[in-house]
Motif scaffolding. Structure first.
Motif, short mmCIF file in Angstrom:
data_model
loop_
_atom_site.label_atom_id
_atom_site.label_comp_id
_atom_site.label_asym_id
_atom_site.label_seq_id
_atom_site.Cartn_x
_atom_site.Cartn_y
_atom_site.Cartn_z
N PHE A 25 23.71 35.15 37.48
CA PHE A 25 24.41 36.18 38.23
C PHE A 25 23.43 36.91 39.15
CE2 PHE A 25 26.66 40.23 38.81
CZ PHE A 25 27.97 39.80 38.99
N LEU A 26 22.26 37.25 38.59
CA LEU A 26 21.21 37.91 39.37
C LEU A 26 20.59 36.94 40.38
CD1 LEU A 26 19.43 39.89 36.49
CD2 LEU A 26 21.04 40.78 38.19
N LEU A 27 20.41 35.70 39.96
CA LEU A 27 19.85 34.68 40.86
C LEU A 27 20.75 34.48 42.07
CD1 LEU A 27 17.95 32.37 41.65
CD2 LEU A 27 19.17 30.90 40.01
N TYR A 231 25.84 22.46 34.98
CA TYR A 231 25.86 23.45 33.91
C TYR A 231 26.72 24.62 34.36
CZ TYR A 231 24.43 26.21 29.93
OH TYR A 231 24.44 26.95 28.77
N LEU A 232 27.93 24.70 33.81
CA LEU A 232 28.96 25.60 34.31
C LEU A 232 28.63 27.10 34.22
CD1 LEU A 232 32.16 23.72 33.06
CD2 LEU A 232 31.07 23.64 35.32
N PRO A 233 28.00 27.60 33.15
CA PRO A 233 27.67 29.04 33.13
C PRO A 233 26.75 29.45 34.28
CG PRO A 233 27.55 28.13 30.92
CD PRO A 233 27.71 26.96 31.84
N ALA A 234 25.75 28.60 34.58
CA ALA A 234 24.84 28.90 35.70
C ALA A 234 25.58 28.80 37.02
CB ALA A 234 23.66 27.94 35.67
N PHE A 235 26.41 27.79 37.15
CA PHE A 235 27.21 27.60 38.38
C PHE A 235 28.09 28.82 38.63
CE2 PHE A 235 31.56 26.42 39.67
CZ PHE A 235 31.32 26.06 40.99
N ALA A 236 28.79 29.28 37.60
CA ALA A 236 29.70 30.42 37.75
C ALA A 236 28.95 31.69 38.13
CB ALA A 236 30.49 30.64 36.45
N GLY A 237 27.82 31.93 37.47
CA GLY A 237 27.05 33.14 37.75
C GLY A 237 26.55 33.19 39.18
#
Length: 278
Positions: A25-27, A231-237
């Protein structure tokens, strides 16, 4: 039951996914601003930082680069769409050139994803390090980008599109650092080259990300939360923030000393390259 004991019941994969989502999210904030401010795709920042985050979570070292590259490409679909919408309103996109390049880029991106799966993790890492160093040098020592006065050679679009697609899929980028110089040297003014390059990033990212998802579909060793190598959590963030901060970066580019900032960002990219070497 106390909060302490309740926390122990949270599955470890869920904790990992949450931590990576928050970091991403921060990235996404940083990647979006960098993309808009410096005119380069977020992949140059997203891939090395994701590698670092995945290493901290002890992902399989042989899969880390592939997951980072695939996830970066998936995010590029949405950031590019947001960019293209703006460029289209301004009338800067050369749709003929974009349509001419798109088929070979699509094919090249599929080939690049397949090829990346056969490249060792170390080789893939060194390949990306070389790209970071090249990009940082280009940003630190810019060259004047003047459209060529020679007639455009459309016959070169097919082999160049194929090459750009292959390299972009391996590196996890939209290909702007290669597409823009090619279009400028082939007769397109700079603002049109940047706009058209953003358009070309969509077929590259879409084709490569889909290929990575399919290639990793049967790999049961991938972490929970994966769709193939994505990797979906990283993609979403990343997507949730970058699509909003990219336009902000573009606005800042008109107010801040862009060339001086580019040199600072070149140092950041070089530091990321050294971090990946280390």
């Amino acid at each position: 039951m106390s909060r302490y004991h309740s926390a122990l019941l949270i599955p470890q994969p869920l904790i990992i996914m949450t931590e990576i989502f928050l970091a991403s999210f921060l990235l996404g904030i940083l990647a979006g601003v960098a993309a808009g401010l410096f005119g380069i795709g977020g992949g140059a920042l997203i891939v090395p930082v994701l590698v670092w985050v995945f290493q901290a979570q002890r992902f399989d070292p042989e899969q880390i680069m592939l997951i980072a590259v695939a996830t970066s490409l998936a995010t590029a679909i949405f950031t590019s769409l947001a960019s293209v919408r703006t460029h289209h309103k301004l009338g800067n996109i050369d749709w003929y050139r974009a349509k001419h390049l798109a088929p070979s880029m699509l094919l090249g991106a599929v080939g690049g994803a397949v090829l990346a799966e056969y490249i060792s993790a170390d080789s893939l890492r060194w390949f990306f390090v070389a790209y970071l160093i090249y990009t940082s040098v280009q940003m630190a020592i810019p060259k004047p980008n003047k459209a060529s006065s020679h007639p455009a050679k459309f016959s070169l679009d097919y082999p160049m599109g194929l090459l750009i697609g292959v390299l972009s899929a391996i590196l996890g980028i939209g290909g702007g650092t290669m597409t823009v110089p090619y279009l400028v040297s082939n007769g397109l003014p700079m603002k049109n080259a940047v706009a058209t390059s953003s358009t070309c990033a969509i077929p590259i990212a879409l084709s490569a990300a889909t290929s990575y998802a399919i290639l990793g579909w049967q790999d049961h060793q991938l972490p929970v939360g994966s769709l193939g190598y994505l990797y979906l959590p990283a993609f979403a963030g990343i997507v949730l923030t970058s699509i909003f901060t990219a336009p902000l970066g573009a606005k800042l580019a008109h107010r801040l000393p862009a060339q001086k900032l580019k040199r600072y960002f070149a140092i950041v990219l070089l530091a990321l390259a050294l971090k990946m070497v280390w």
